[in-house]
Write a protein that holds these residues in place. Structure first.
Motif, mmCIF file in Angstrom:
data_model
loop_
_atom_site.group_PDB
_atom_site.id
_atom_site.type_symbol
_atom_site.label_atom_id
_atom_site.label_comp_id
_atom_site.label_asym_id
_atom_site.label_seq_id
_atom_site.Cartn_x
_atom_site.Cartn_y
_atom_site.Cartn_z
ATOM 1 N N ALA A 313 0.870 -1.168 0.000
ATOM 2 C CA ALA A 313 0.000 0.000 0.000
ATOM 3 C C ALA A 313 0.906 1.216 0.000
ATOM 4 C CB ALA A 313 -0.900 -0.002 1.229
ATOM 5 N N VAL A 319 -3.266 -1.094 -5.471
ATOM 6 C CA VAL A 319 -2.526 -2.032 -4.627
ATOM 7 C C VAL A 319 -1.485 -2.694 -5.517
ATOM 8 C CG1 VAL A 319 -2.654 -4.051 -3.138
ATOM 9 C CG2 VAL A 319 -4.558 -2.429 -3.199
ATOM 10 N N HIS A 335 -9.699 1.178 -6.123
ATOM 11 C CA HIS A 335 -9.888 2.325 -5.241
ATOM 12 C C HIS A 335 -9.779 3.620 -6.037
ATOM 13 C CE1 HIS A 335 -10.069 0.182 -1.424
ATOM 14 N NE2 HIS A 335 -9.037 -0.557 -1.806
ATOM 15 N N VAL A 339 -4.481 4.091 -1.147
ATOM 16 C CA VAL A 339 -4.606 2.881 -0.333
ATOM 17 C C VAL A 339 -3.678 3.027 0.868
ATOM 18 C CG1 VAL A 339 -4.377 0.382 -0.289
ATOM 19 C CG2 VAL A 339 -5.134 1.522 -2.380
ATOM 20 N N THR A 341 -3.912 0.725 3.993
ATOM 21 C CA THR A 341 -3.733 -0.419 4.883
ATOM 22 C C THR A 341 -4.103 -1.722 4.175
ATOM 23 O OG1 THR A 341 -4.402 -1.361 7.028
ATOM 24 C CG2 THR A 341 -6.063 -0.102 5.806
ATOM 25 N N LEU A 342 -3.484 -2.826 4.612
ATOM 26 C CA LEU A 342 -3.697 -4.142 4.010
ATOM 27 C C LEU A 342 -3.816 -5.207 5.090
ATOM 28 C CD1 LEU A 342 -0.919 -3.995 1.256
ATOM 29 C CD2 LEU A 342 -3.362 -3.659 0.869
ATOM 30 N N SER A 353 -7.908 -4.608 1.359
ATOM 31 C CA SER A 353 -7.268 -3.299 1.288
ATOM 32 C C SER A 353 -8.237 -2.216 1.744
ATOM 33 C CB SER A 353 -6.800 -3.006 -0.143
ATOM 34 O OG SER A 353 -7.894 -2.998 -1.039
ATOM 35 N N SER A 355 -8.810 2.161 2.044
ATOM 36 C CA SER A 355 -8.384 3.332 1.298
ATOM 37 C C SER A 355 -9.000 4.603 1.872
ATOM 38 C CB SER A 355 -8.781 3.182 -0.179
ATOM 39 O OG SER A 355 -8.640 4.389 -0.885
#
Length: 755
Positions: A313, A319, A335, A339, A341-342, A353, A355
Motif C-alpha cells: 500500500a 494495490v 480504489h 490505499v 492499509t492491508l 485493502s 483506502s
C-alpha cells in the motif's frame, strides 16, 4: 528482464535531469540528453562515458533517434529546430529549421536520405538530408502529433498518430493524405505488426498493414490500415475494467509510450504511473510488469500459499503486488483514493485493502498475481478506512476501522466470504475510540478483537458482537500498532511516545515496558513463535527484542526514513519485509541457525588446526607449522615457532623457512611484526624477520602487498625508537672499551714503578 535485477545504473554526480535518451541500433551505446543541453554517449555495459559534447540547441532536447548504422543522431528541441549529429566525430552535419512549434517526433527514413519530423505546429515535414531542404509539409492533425510510423514494406507510406484521436495515412512522395482512421482515444505510440496471419489478434490477411496503437485507454488495439477497422482490443484485467472508463491522458493506466522488442517478440509499454509492461506480440497477453515508483510505503503484506507474493500500500490508488521470485509485478485497480492499509487471510489467498475513498476491497488470488480479481467492496464509513483485518481461523468475517472512529464487522451468509460475495453486509458498528483507529488485530482463536487508536488507548472487543471487554492504558501518545501474542494471553502496543508495552489481556494491566527507541514506534510484529518481536520507528530503524528479559537483541539499519510497513513470514518466520517513506523495500532473512552452524564449523576447524599445529611443532616441521600458523592468523603461535627455530637451529634455517612463504603469508607475517615491534621483549624477532623479508623480496614485490601501507606506518615509529636505543647502547659500550684500555695501560706500567 527474466530476473528483474538491475544490470546497470547510468548516472553521474551532480548530473541535471535527463530530458531524452535513446539506444543505438547495435545495442552497444546509449545517448543521453540532459537539461544542461549536454549530450553524452555511454557504454552502458561498462557504465562509462565514451564521448560527450555540447549541443548547440537553444532549449532542452525532447526527441532523439539514431540512424540504422549507428552513425547519425537526430535531435529535436524545444527551440523548434532539428540537428543531425555525426556520433563518431561529435559535430552536427545538418541544422533543419522550419517548424514553428516544439518538436514532438523525429524519424529516419529506412533509405537514409530522408528525415521525418513533427511538431506542435501540427505539421509533419519531410527533409532531404542531401541538401537540408524540406520536401513536403503535411497538414491534417488538429492536436499534438505523438508518433510517426513508416511502413516497413512500402516505405512511401507513413502513418502518424496524435492526441486528436485519429491515425492519418500519408503518401510522402505524392505529398497527400491517403486515409483517416478514427481510433477514439489519444494515441501515444504506433507499432507495426509482421505481415502474417494471426487469428488470435484478428490479423486475417498478410497483405494488409496492421498496427498496434497504445494510448489513453490503457489497452493495446490492433488496426487494419486498409479497412480502417479495429480487429482486436486487448482484454484488460478485471481490476482495471472500472478504471478503463477514464480515458483522460492523466489516468494512471493510460499508456505514455510503447515500442517493439523484436529480440523477445514482445511489446514494451510504460504508463502514467511509471510502470513498465511487457506483452506478447502474438497474443497481446501481459507476460511481465515492473513497477517504476512506489513513493511512500504505508503497509506491506506477504500472501500466497507459500507467501511468495508481496502486496504494497503506497501513495497510490492501486494495490501493488510483486512476485518475490522474479520481481514480476501487477497493479490492482479499484480504489479511487490512496490505499493506506492491508490485511491477508491465513491461507494467503485473500487480500483486504483499505483506502482514503472510505471503502475496503476484498481481493482473491488466482493462479498468479496477474489473475487477481475483486470479490467485494465494503462501503459504509464516513471517512478514510485506516485499518483492516481478516479473521484467522476461517475467512468468515472482516473488520474495518476508520478515521470516523468507528469499528465495523462484515460477514457473509456462509463461513466463507468467497461463496456469495454480493451478499456480504455489515453486521455490527460501534463507536470504538475518540480518535482515528490505527490498528486492528484478531486473536488466534478469532474470539477477541484488539484495536489501537490515536486517543492513546488500545481496546479489546468480543468478535461476535463487538462488545467492549477491556481498555489498555498507559501510553502518553497515540498508538500506531497493537498485536495479540500468538502463544500467550497478552498483547503488545507500539506508540508515538517511543515505547512498547505488553499487557495482560485478562487483567488489562501493563506487565512490561520496552524502551530503546528514540522516536515514535510505528509498527510491531511477533517472531520466533512469540518469544521475540521486531519493531520499527520514525528513524527507519528496525529492532529485535527478547520478551522474557525485555532486552534489545539487535538493531537493523536498512532505512533512512520512517519505517511504516513491517511484516513477518507467518509460516516459517525466517523472513521479514520492511518498507519506508523513501519507497525502499528491504527483505530480511533470519540467519541465526545458519550463523550457529557456521560458528560451530569454524570452532571445529580451529580445534583441528591447533591440534595439527601442535603435531607439526612436535615433529620439528617448522616450515609447515609456520605456514599453518600464518594461515590461521595466530600471532602467538607464530612467535613461538620463530623462537623455537632460533633456539634449536640457526638464523639461516629461519631465512630458508621464510623464503618458502608466499606473498599472502608474508603480508600476514609483517602485520604480526608490527605488533611484536611495539614490545621490547619481542622486537628482536620482529626486526630479524623484517631484515630477512627485505633480503628475500624486492621492493616491487612488497609494494603489491594488500596491507603494505599500514604495515610501514606501524613499523617506522618503533623501529626508529629501537635504532636510537641501540645507538645509545653502542655509545655506552665505548666507555667500557676506554676503561678496559686504561686498565691494561696501568698493568703495563706497574712493574716499572715497583722496580
Amino acid at each position: 528482464m527474466d530476473t528483474g535485477l538491475v544490470v546497470s545504473t547510468i548516472e553521474e554526480d551532480d548530473d541535471p535531469a535527463v530530458t531524452c535518451f535513446c539506444v543505438t541500433p547495435d545495442d552497444e551505446s546509449l545517448v543521453v540528453a540532459s537539461e544542461n543541453r549536454l549530450l553524452k554517449l555511454w557504454d552502458w555495459k561498462n557504465n562509462t562515458v565514451t564521448r560527450s559534447w555540447k549541443s548547440i540547441h537553444d532549449g532542452p532536447i525532447l526527441e532523439m533517434t539514431i540512424e540504422q548504422t549507428s552513425t547519425l543522431l537526430a535531435s529535436g528541441s524545444s527551440d523548434k529546430s532539428i540537428k543531425i549529429w555525426d556520433i563518431d566525430r561529435k559535430y552536427w552535419t545538418h541544422n533543419l529549421k522550419g517548424h514553428t512549434g516544439v518538436i514532438t517526433a523525429v524519424k529516419f527514413h529506412p533509405e537514409g536520405v530522408w528525415l521525418l519530423s513533427a511538431a506542435l505546429d501540427l505539421h509533419i515535414r519531410v527533409w532531404n538530408l542531401q541538401n537540408s531542404e524540406c520536401l513536403a509539409c503535411l497538414e491534417g492533425h488538429f492536436s499534438a502529433i505523438t508518433d510517426i510510423l513508416i511502413d516497413p514494406l512500402h516505405t512511401d507510406v507513413v502513418i502518424s498518430s496524435g492526441r486528436d484521436k485519429v491515425l492519418l495515412v500519408w503518401d510522402i512522395k505524392q505529398k497527400e493524405k491517403l486515409n483517416t482512421i478514427p481510433v477514439y482515444e489519444a494515441v501515444e505510440s504506433i507499432i507495426p505488426l509482421e505481415r502474417c496471419v494471426n487469428s488470435e489478434i484478428g490479423v486475417k490477411s498478410k497483405d494488409d498493414l496492421h498496427v498496434v496503437t497504445a494510448g489513453s485507454k490503457g489497452a493495446l488495439r490492433v488496426w487494419n490500415c486498409a479497412t480502417r477497422l479495429c480487429v482486436h482490443t486487448q482484454k484488460l484485467p478485471e481490476s482495471l475494467t472500472d478504471a478503463a472508463a477514464d480515458d483522460s491522458e492523466t489516468a494512471l493506466h493510460s499508456i505514455t509510450q510503447a515500442f517493439a522488442v523484436k529480440s523477445r517478440n514482445q511489446i514494451c509499454t510504460s504508463n502514467h504511473e511509471h510502470n513498465i509492461q511487457f506483452y506478447s506480440s502474438e497474443t497481446l497477453h501481459l507476460e511481465k510488469q515492473y513497477i517504476g515508483n512506489n513513493e511512500e510505503i504505508m503497509d506491506v503484506q506477504l500472501f500466497g500459499s507459500n507467501e511468495e507474493y508481496l502486496a504494497l500500500a503506497t501513495n497510490s490508488v492501486t494495490v501493488k503486488v510483486y512476485s518475490l521470485a522474479d520481481f514480476d509485478s501487477d497493479c490492482l485497480y479499484g480504489h479511487t483514493d490512496l490505499v493506506t492499509t492491508l490485511s491477508v487471510s491465513t491461507d494467503g489467498h485473500l487480500l483486504l485493502s483499505g483506502s482514503k475513498d472510505n471503502t475496503a476491497i476484498l481481493w482473491s488470488l488466482g493462479e498468479n498475481i496477474h489473475d487477481m480479481h475483486k470479490i467485494y467492496r465494503a462501503t459504509g464509513h464516513a471517512q478514510s478506512v485506516s485499518s483492516v483485518c481478516l479473521t484467522r481461523l476461517s475467512c468468515s468475517a472482516m473488520l474495518t476501522g476508520s478515521v470516523d472512529n468507528t469499528l465495523k464487522l462484515w460477514k457473509g451468509p456462509t463461513d466463507d466470504l468467497t461463496d456469495s460475495p454480493e451478499q456480504i453486509y455489515c453486521t455490527q458498528t460501534v463507536l470504538a475510540h475518540d480518535r482515528d483507529i490505527n490498528s486492528i488485530d484478531m486473536s488466534p482463536n478469532d474470539r477477541l478483537v484488539l484495536t489501537g487508536s490515536r486517543d492513546k488507548t488500545a481496546k479489546i472487543w468480543r468478535a461476535d458482537d463487538l462488545s467492549l471487554v477491556g481498555i489498555l492504558k498507559g501510553h502518553t501518545r497515540g498508538i500506531w500498532k497493537a498485536k495479540f501474542s500468538p502463544v500467550d494471553q497478552c498483547a503488545i502496543t507500539a506508540s508515538a511516545d517511543g515505547t512498547l508495552k505488553m499487557f495482560d489481556i485478562s487483567s488489562f494491566t501493563c506487565i512490561k515496558t520496552f524502551e530503546g527507541h528514540e522516536s515514535p514506534v510505528l509498527n510491531v510484529c511477533f517472531v520466533t513463535r512469540g518469544m521475540q518481536f521486531v519493531s520499527s520507528d520514525d528513524d527507519g530503524l528496525v529492532r529485535l527484542w527478547n520478551i522474557k528479559d525485555t532486552e534489545l537483541v539487535k538493531t537493523f539499519e536498512g532505512h533512512s526514513e520512517r519505517c511504516w510497513a513491517l511484516t513477518v513470514c507467518k509460516h516459517t518466520q525466517n523472513r521479514m519485509v520492511s518498507g519506508c517513506a523513501n519507497a525502499t523495500i528491504v527483505v530480511w532473512k533470519d540467519v541465526t541457525e545458519t550463523n550457529i552452524i557456521k560458528n560451530r564449523e569454524i570452532q571445529e576447524k580451529s580445534l583441528l588446526n591447533q591440534q595439527e599445529l601442535s603435531n607439526l611443532m612436535h615433529e620439528k616441521r617448522f616450515h609447515e607449522a609456520l605456514s599453518l600458523a600464518l594461515t590461521m592468523e595466530k600471532p602467538f603461535h607464530t612467535l613461538t615457532i620463530v623462537k623455537e627455530i632460533l633456539s634449536e637451529e640457526t638464523e639461516d634455517v629461519l631465512l630458508e623457512t621464510v623464503s618458502k612463504l608466499d606473498l599472502t603469508q608474508i603480508d600476514v607475517l609483517l602485520r604480526f611484526c608490527v605488533e611484536w615491534n611495539t614490545n621490547s621483549k619481542t622486537c628482536h624477532e620482529a626486526q630479524l624477520l623484517l631484515s630477512q623479508v627485505l633480503q628475500i623480496h624486492s621492493l616491487e614485490e612488497l609494494l603489491q602487498l594488500a596491507n603494505i601501507s599500514s604495515t610501514v606506518e606501524g613499523l617506522l615509529p618503533y623501529t626508529e625508537r629501537h635504532y636510537q636505543r641501540m645507538s645509545k647502547l653502542v655509545q655506552q659500550t665505548q666507555f667500557i672499551d676506554y676503561t678496559f684500555q686504561c686498565m691494561r695501560l696501568g698493568e703495563k706500567t706497574s712493574p716499572n714503578s715497583t722496580a
